[in-house]
Write a protein that holds these residues in place. Sequence first.
Motif, PDB file in Angstrom:
ATOM      1  N   GLU A 234       0.838  -1.201   0.000  1.00 20.65           N
ATOM      2  CA  GLU A 234       0.000   0.000   0.000  1.00 20.65           C
ATOM      3  C   GLU A 234       0.877   1.257   0.000  1.00 20.65           C
ATOM      4  O   GLU A 234       0.708   2.162   0.806  1.00 20.65           O
ATOM      5  N   SER A 235       1.802   1.294  -0.939  1.00 21.22           N
ATOM      6  CA  SER A 235       2.694   2.444  -1.071  1.00 21.22           C
ATOM      7  C   SER A 235       1.905   3.670  -1.514  1.00 21.22           C
ATOM      8  O   SER A 235       0.797   3.574  -2.041  1.00 21.22           O
ATOM      9  N   GLU A 236       2.514   4.835  -1.311  1.00 24.41           N
ATOM     10  CA  GLU A 236       1.886   6.070  -1.769  1.00 24.41           C
ATOM     11  C   GLU A 236       1.693   6.035  -3.284  1.00 24.41           C
ATOM     12  O   GLU A 236       0.656   6.460  -3.800  1.00 24.41           O
ATOM     13  N   ASP A 280      -4.933  13.808   2.242  1.00 31.72           N
ATOM     14  CA  ASP A 280      -4.179  13.055   3.243  1.00 31.72           C
ATOM     15  C   ASP A 280      -3.846  11.682   2.671  1.00 31.72           C
ATOM     16  O   ASP A 280      -4.693  10.795   2.630  1.00 31.72           O
ATOM     17  N   THR A 282      -2.063   9.319   3.820  1.00 26.41           N
ATOM     18  CA  THR A 282      -2.151   8.241   4.804  1.00 26.41           C
ATOM     19  C   THR A 282      -3.571   7.691   4.874  1.00 26.41           C
ATOM     20  O   THR A 282      -3.785   6.467   4.925  1.00 26.41           O
ATOM     21  N   GLU A 283      -4.555   8.604   4.892  1.00 26.34           N
ATOM     22  CA  GLU A 283      -5.947   8.164   4.929  1.00 26.34           C
ATOM     23  C   GLU A 283      -6.336   7.445   3.639  1.00 26.34           C
ATOM     24  O   GLU A 283      -7.095   6.469   3.663  1.00 26.34           O
ATOM     25  N   LYS A 285      -4.357   5.665   1.729  1.00 25.48           N
ATOM     26  CA  LYS A 285      -3.770   4.324   1.799  1.00 25.48           C
ATOM     27  C   LYS A 285      -4.620   3.415   2.690  1.00 25.48           C
ATOM     28  O   LYS A 285      -4.826   2.236   2.375  1.00 25.48           O
ATOM     29  N   LYS A 286      -5.135   3.961   3.797  1.00 29.75           N
ATOM     30  CA  LYS A 286      -5.981   3.171   4.688  1.00 29.75           C
ATOM     31  C   LYS A 286      -7.256   2.730   3.983  1.00 29.75           C
ATOM     32  O   LYS A 286      -7.718   1.597   4.151  1.00 29.75           O
TER      33      LYS A 286
END
Length: 404
Positions: A234-236, A280, A282-283, A285-286
């Motif tokens: 789940e890389s950027e 975001d 990070t969100e 990727k989640k």
Amino acid sequence: MKIRKIITPNFYKKFRCVGPECLNHCCHGWVINIDKKTHNKYINSSDEEIRSIAKEALRLTRKGKKSYSMIKFNDEGTCPFFTADKLCRVHQKLGGDALSPTCAIYPRQEHIRGDQLRYNLTMSCSEVARLVLFDEDSMLQHQEVNLLASAANNKLVHEIAFGQTNQIIHLFAWNLLAAQSNDIEANLYALAQFILYLQRINFDLSHRLSEAESFYEELLTALHTDQLSVNNGESEQAALLKLRVIMAIYKDHINITLRNSGLRADYIYIANYLDEELSDITELKKKFSIINQQWQQLCATSCLKEPYVLRNYLLYQLYSNYFPGKDLSLIMRHFYRIVMDYFFLKVSLSVQSLHQEIKQDDVLHLFADYYQYVGHSASITDKLNKAINEINGGDDLSCLLLLG
């Protein structure tokens, strides 16, 4: 004289129109062209009701004998010959021979590839989708042999020659996707590895076939022993590419039409799920991590759990397009489209499953809607290729980031 092979898959042999039981009938929301002979037959029919409807609903276009007129649909977007019990009034009153070629042929297709005539059905028909996905033996093929007259054979060679190397690659690809594994995405990854190998040897199978077979056997062993896995972490980069595929490709091309309304709504559903905190990473990727978890659960517990379901789907893709196609320089682009289609269907069902139980009818509706969208527009291939060029950074292998 020359031998021509006739290839008929099981799902083609088993297909029968289910009429009133159809989930997504073909008499709704589409343009139906009528040839001149059928147009005159309806206009001059001895059946008063057929004649009356034809005079009201057949709009002249005069674009040739095959597209002499088109059917004007009613306010509900349905063919006026369509009855309340979801049957065709023409078929009921005049018989199957009275149907226009457009209506009589759908969803059947015929494709000539090299020395083969291949029968197919389009998955925009929900009954075809059911047969392909949920019949374990749907992709078994039956082969017959016909003798081709020399004149027809010359036409065949000049119009649709298909090289032996392409046919061998098709068989390799078929067996790699058909191979048993614990994760169908590993099969796609194995096919990508084989494509890269073919590119390295410049597709020279005439001199390096034994070497190619050895590499192919290694891939099969890796699949059988669960040594091939797709792990993008789940890389950027993966998350951003996935977002671009969904937003850039589909946002501007899924028009709001009666036939596309379900797919459009599904796209909006996905966009709303991903659009809460797009800034975001990070969100984001989640969210894709949740989608992957949902997909794994669907593949383990839902109507998709039988291992042949997704395998049949990918084999249908190979069969329908006779992968790798005629031009081997485009092989990775063809693979990109296979992965992209799989990814969109995966995301759609996974997001739906966050709010409802996924049943077989949900799957069939989605597949029929999607393949109506990608298979019934003359311009969609160019649009999708343009979109891919905008998002892949010049590297079609980036489609592997859509897996896992």
